[in-house]
Design a protein around this motif. Structure first.
Motif, PDB file in Angstrom:
ATOM      1  N   GLN A   5      12.517 -11.016  14.467  1.00  0.00           N
ATOM      2  CA  GLN A   5      13.224 -12.239  14.112  1.00  0.00           C
ATOM      3  C   GLN A   5      13.086 -12.516  12.619  1.00  0.00           C
ATOM      4  O   GLN A   5      13.952 -13.050  11.980  1.00  0.00           O
ATOM      5  CB  GLN A   5      12.655 -13.432  14.892  1.00  0.00           C
ATOM      6  CG  GLN A   5      12.861 -13.341  16.391  1.00  0.00           C
ATOM      7  CD  GLN A   5      14.322 -13.300  16.768  1.00  0.00           C
ATOM      8  OE1 GLN A   5      15.129 -13.997  16.176  1.00  0.00           O
ATOM      9  NE2 GLN A   5      14.676 -12.466  17.731  1.00  0.00           N
ATOM     10  N   LYS A   6      11.952 -12.137  12.088  1.00  0.00           N
ATOM     11  CA  LYS A   6      11.662 -12.493  10.694  1.00  0.00           C
ATOM     12  C   LYS A   6      11.298 -11.226   9.947  1.00  0.00           C
ATOM     13  O   LYS A   6      10.613 -10.372  10.478  1.00  0.00           O
ATOM     14  CB  LYS A   6      10.470 -13.443  10.667  1.00  0.00           C
ATOM     15  CG  LYS A   6      10.746 -14.747  11.335  1.00  0.00           C
ATOM     16  CD  LYS A   6       9.477 -15.532  11.470  1.00  0.00           C
ATOM     17  CE  LYS A   6       9.756 -16.817  12.212  1.00  0.00           C
ATOM     18  NZ  LYS A   6       8.570 -17.395  12.799  1.00  0.00           N
ATOM     19  N   HIS A   7      11.724 -11.159   8.721  1.00  0.00           N
ATOM     20  CA  HIS A   7      11.417  -9.965   7.963  1.00  0.00           C
ATOM     21  C   HIS A   7      10.075 -10.097   7.262  1.00  0.00           C
ATOM     22  O   HIS A   7      10.010 -10.257   6.060  1.00  0.00           O
ATOM     23  CB  HIS A   7      12.547  -9.662   6.986  1.00  0.00           C
ATOM     24  CG  HIS A   7      13.771  -9.219   7.697  1.00  0.00           C
ATOM     25  ND1 HIS A   7      14.062  -7.898   7.928  1.00  0.00           N
ATOM     26  CD2 HIS A   7      14.740  -9.921   8.302  1.00  0.00           C
ATOM     27  CE1 HIS A   7      15.180  -7.805   8.623  1.00  0.00           C
ATOM     28  NE2 HIS A   7      15.605  -9.023   8.864  1.00  0.00           N
ATOM     29  N   ASN A   8       9.033 -10.046   8.056  1.00  0.00           N
ATOM     30  CA  ASN A   8       7.678 -10.075   7.500  1.00  0.00           C
ATOM     31  C   ASN A   8       6.917  -8.857   7.988  1.00  0.00           C
ATOM     32  O   ASN A   8       7.160  -8.373   9.091  1.00  0.00           O
ATOM     33  CB  ASN A   8       6.921 -11.315   7.980  1.00  0.00           C
ATOM     34  CG  ASN A   8       7.577 -12.602   7.533  1.00  0.00           C
ATOM     35  OD1 ASN A   8       7.886 -12.768   6.355  1.00  0.00           O
ATOM     36  ND2 ASN A   8       7.817 -13.515   8.462  1.00  0.00           N
ATOM     37  N   ILE A   9       5.989  -8.403   7.148  1.00  0.00           N
ATOM     38  CA  ILE A   9       5.072  -7.344   7.569  1.00  0.00           C
ATOM     39  C   ILE A   9       3.670  -7.939   7.577  1.00  0.00           C
ATOM     40  O   ILE A   9       3.236  -8.540   6.583  1.00  0.00           O
ATOM     41  CB  ILE A   9       5.147  -6.130   6.614  1.00  0.00           C
ATOM     42  CG1 ILE A   9       6.491  -5.436   6.777  1.00  0.00           C
ATOM     43  CG2 ILE A   9       3.987  -5.178   6.857  1.00  0.00           C
ATOM     44  CD1 ILE A   9       6.654  -4.188   5.922  1.00  0.00           C
ATOM     45  N   ILE A  10       2.983  -7.784   8.703  1.00  0.00           N
ATOM     46  CA  ILE A  10       1.640  -8.333   8.838  1.00  0.00           C
ATOM     47  C   ILE A  10       0.655  -7.172   8.872  1.00  0.00           C
ATOM     48  O   ILE A  10       0.823  -6.241   9.676  1.00  0.00           O
ATOM     49  CB  ILE A  10       1.514  -9.131  10.175  1.00  0.00           C
ATOM     50  CG1 ILE A  10       2.728 -10.030  10.427  1.00  0.00           C
ATOM     51  CG2 ILE A  10       0.202  -9.899  10.216  1.00  0.00           C
ATOM     52  CD1 ILE A  10       2.954 -11.128   9.447  1.00  0.00           C
ATOM     53  N   LEU A  11      -0.346  -7.216   8.011  1.00  0.00           N
ATOM     54  CA  LEU A  11      -1.343  -6.140   7.983  1.00  0.00           C
ATOM     55  C   LEU A  11      -2.641  -6.635   8.600  1.00  0.00           C
ATOM     56  O   LEU A  11      -3.211  -7.642   8.158  1.00  0.00           O
ATOM     57  CB  LEU A  11      -1.589  -5.680   6.542  1.00  0.00           C
ATOM     58  CG  LEU A  11      -0.351  -5.178   5.790  1.00  0.00           C
ATOM     59  CD1 LEU A  11      -0.728  -4.741   4.377  1.00  0.00           C
ATOM     60  CD2 LEU A  11       0.318  -4.021   6.529  1.00  0.00           C
ATOM     61  N   ILE A  12      -3.098  -5.920   9.640  1.00  0.00           N
ATOM     62  CA  ILE A  12      -4.384  -6.266  10.242  1.00  0.00           C
ATOM     63  C   ILE A  12      -5.305  -5.047  10.161  1.00  0.00           C
ATOM     64  O   ILE A  12      -4.834  -3.919   9.953  1.00  0.00           O
ATOM     65  CB  ILE A  12      -4.237  -6.715  11.722  1.00  0.00           C
ATOM     66  CG1 ILE A  12      -3.706  -5.590  12.615  1.00  0.00           C
ATOM     67  CG2 ILE A  12      -3.326  -7.936  11.837  1.00  0.00           C
ATOM     68  CD1 ILE A  12      -3.767  -5.917  14.119  1.00  0.00           C
ATOM     69  N   TYR A 102       6.298  -7.917  11.917  1.00  0.00           N
ATOM     70  CA  TYR A 102       5.974  -6.597  12.442  1.00  0.00           C
ATOM     71  C   TYR A 102       4.530  -6.295  12.037  1.00  0.00           C
ATOM     72  O   TYR A 102       4.194  -6.254  10.851  1.00  0.00           O
ATOM     73  CB  TYR A 102       6.953  -5.574  11.848  1.00  0.00           C
ATOM     74  CG  TYR A 102       6.978  -4.272  12.584  1.00  0.00           C
ATOM     75  CD1 TYR A 102       7.190  -4.224  13.965  1.00  0.00           C
ATOM     76  CD2 TYR A 102       6.787  -3.085  11.910  1.00  0.00           C
ATOM     77  CE1 TYR A 102       7.215  -3.016  14.638  1.00  0.00           C
ATOM     78  CE2 TYR A 102       6.818  -1.865  12.582  1.00  0.00           C
ATOM     79  CZ  TYR A 102       7.020  -1.845  13.951  1.00  0.00           C
ATOM     80  OH  TYR A 102       7.040  -0.654  14.619  1.00  0.00           O
ATOM     81  N   VAL A 103       3.682  -6.076  13.040  1.00  0.00           N
ATOM     82  CA  VAL A 103       2.234  -6.002  12.779  1.00  0.00           C
ATOM     83  C   VAL A 103       1.753  -4.547  12.679  1.00  0.00           C
ATOM     84  O   VAL A 103       1.923  -3.764  13.621  1.00  0.00           O
ATOM     85  CB  VAL A 103       1.440  -6.730  13.894  1.00  0.00           C
ATOM     86  CG1 VAL A 103      -0.055  -6.722  13.575  1.00  0.00           C
ATOM     87  CG2 VAL A 103       1.945  -8.162  14.093  1.00  0.00           C
ATOM     88  N   PHE A 104       1.161  -4.211  11.541  1.00  0.00           N
ATOM     89  CA  PHE A 104       0.592  -2.878  11.329  1.00  0.00           C
ATOM     90  C   PHE A 104      -0.931  -2.953  11.329  1.00  0.00           C
ATOM     91  O   PHE A 104      -1.505  -3.784  10.615  1.00  0.00           O
ATOM     92  CB  PHE A 104       1.025  -2.315   9.972  1.00  0.00           C
ATOM     93  CG  PHE A 104       2.450  -1.866   9.950  1.00  0.00           C
ATOM     94  CD1 PHE A 104       2.795  -0.572  10.312  1.00  0.00           C
ATOM     95  CD2 PHE A 104       3.454  -2.743   9.572  1.00  0.00           C
ATOM     96  CE1 PHE A 104       4.118  -0.157  10.302  1.00  0.00           C
ATOM     97  CE2 PHE A 104       4.776  -2.342   9.557  1.00  0.00           C
ATOM     98  CZ  PHE A 104       5.109  -1.042   9.917  1.00  0.00           C
ATOM     99  N   TYR A 105      -1.553  -2.068  12.089  1.00  0.00           N
ATOM    100  CA  TYR A 105      -3.022  -1.944  12.083  1.00  0.00           C
ATOM    101  C   TYR A 105      -3.388  -0.810  11.129  1.00  0.00           C
ATOM    102  O   TYR A 105      -3.025   0.346  11.366  1.00  0.00           O
ATOM    103  CB  TYR A 105      -3.499  -1.676  13.514  1.00  0.00           C
ATOM    104  CG  TYR A 105      -4.918  -1.196  13.666  1.00  0.00           C
ATOM    105  CD1 TYR A 105      -5.932  -1.537  12.756  1.00  0.00           C
ATOM    106  CD2 TYR A 105      -5.295  -0.401  14.767  1.00  0.00           C
ATOM    107  CE1 TYR A 105      -7.241  -1.094  12.918  1.00  0.00           C
ATOM    108  CE2 TYR A 105      -6.596   0.037  14.939  1.00  0.00           C
ATOM    109  CZ  TYR A 105      -7.554  -0.299  14.013  1.00  0.00           C
ATOM    110  OH  TYR A 105      -8.855   0.148  14.176  1.00  0.00           O
ATOM    111  N   LEU A 106      -4.088  -1.139  10.061  1.00  0.00           N
ATOM    112  CA  LEU A 106      -4.587  -0.108   9.148  1.00  0.00           C
ATOM    113  C   LEU A 106      -5.962   0.323   9.653  1.00  0.00           C
ATOM    114  O   LEU A 106      -6.944  -0.410   9.540  1.00  0.00           O
ATOM    115  CB  LEU A 106      -4.692  -0.633   7.713  1.00  0.00           C
ATOM    116  CG  LEU A 106      -3.415  -1.169   7.066  1.00  0.00           C
ATOM    117  CD1 LEU A 106      -3.603  -1.335   5.572  1.00  0.00           C
ATOM    118  CD2 LEU A 106      -2.235  -0.237   7.344  1.00  0.00           C
TER     119      LEU A 106
END
Ligand code: S3P
Length: 178
Positions: A5-12, A102-106
């Motif tokens: 829905q939203k153009h965000n990238i979340i880094l966890i 959109y959640v990315f796990y590093l």
């Protein structure tokens, strides 16, 4: 996977996994804003994270994290958001993060993490004796949560920040087009 829905990238990911440095790089590449939950909390509280832990305790800090996510919910757009390593511990935060973008796990191994965090004085949970034991215990506890919260996991061991950013970008583009 739910449509973005939203153009965000979340880094966890765990402390020292490169969320902040990779996040800044990504923001620069994409022309996105960059935000970091720890810095936003420090600005709001006018105190360092270390001091907040010391004087008010971890629970208080965790409440600040949840309240910050709620504030960001209606306003965050075209942003790379780097998050504190323990922010995923609360179930409500896991859901909020997935709604934010959109959640990315590093993901980083214990070895890489210990190497990166040796001598660090800024993370209250890692101060004192035996850094390796602390990292191993916390990573073991948290890894399943990082995995289940993320839409996508990126392994960071032996990769440069540029390589990690490229990988994230390519996954994000695929997702945006799907
Ligand atoms: C924490 C990680 C830190 C910071 C605080 C607690 C944690 O952020 O939020 O010290 O519980 O893992 P970084 O992951 O950016 O170091």
């Amino acid at each position: 996977m739910e449509r973005l829905q939203k153009h965000n990238i979340i880094l966890i990911g765990f402390m020292g996994s490169g969320k902040t440095s990779v996040g800044k790089l990504l923001a620069e590449r994409m022309g996105y804003y960059f935000q970091d939950t720890d810095s936003l909390i420090e600005q709001q509280e006018k105190e360092t994270i270390g001091h907040i832990f010391e004087t008010k305790g971890e629970e208080y800090f965790r409440n600040l994290e949840t309240s910050l996510l709620r504030q960001l919910q209606p306003v965050l757009a075209h942003t790379i958001l780097s998050t504190g390593g323990g922010l995923i511990l609360r179930e409500q935060n896991q859901k909020l993060l997935r709604e934010l973008g959109y959640v990315f796990y590093l993901k980083a191994s214990d070895e890489t993490t210990v190497d990166r965090l040796k001598g660090d004085m800024t993370r209250p949970l890692l101060q004192g004796e035996d850094l390796r034991a602390k990292v191993e215990r916390l990573q073991k506890e948290r890894m399943p949560i990082y995995r289940s919260t993320a839409h996508c996991t990126i392994t960071t061991d032996h990769k440069t920040q540029v390589e990690i950013a490229e990988e994230i970008l390519s996954e994000f583009r695929k997702e945006s087009l799907s």
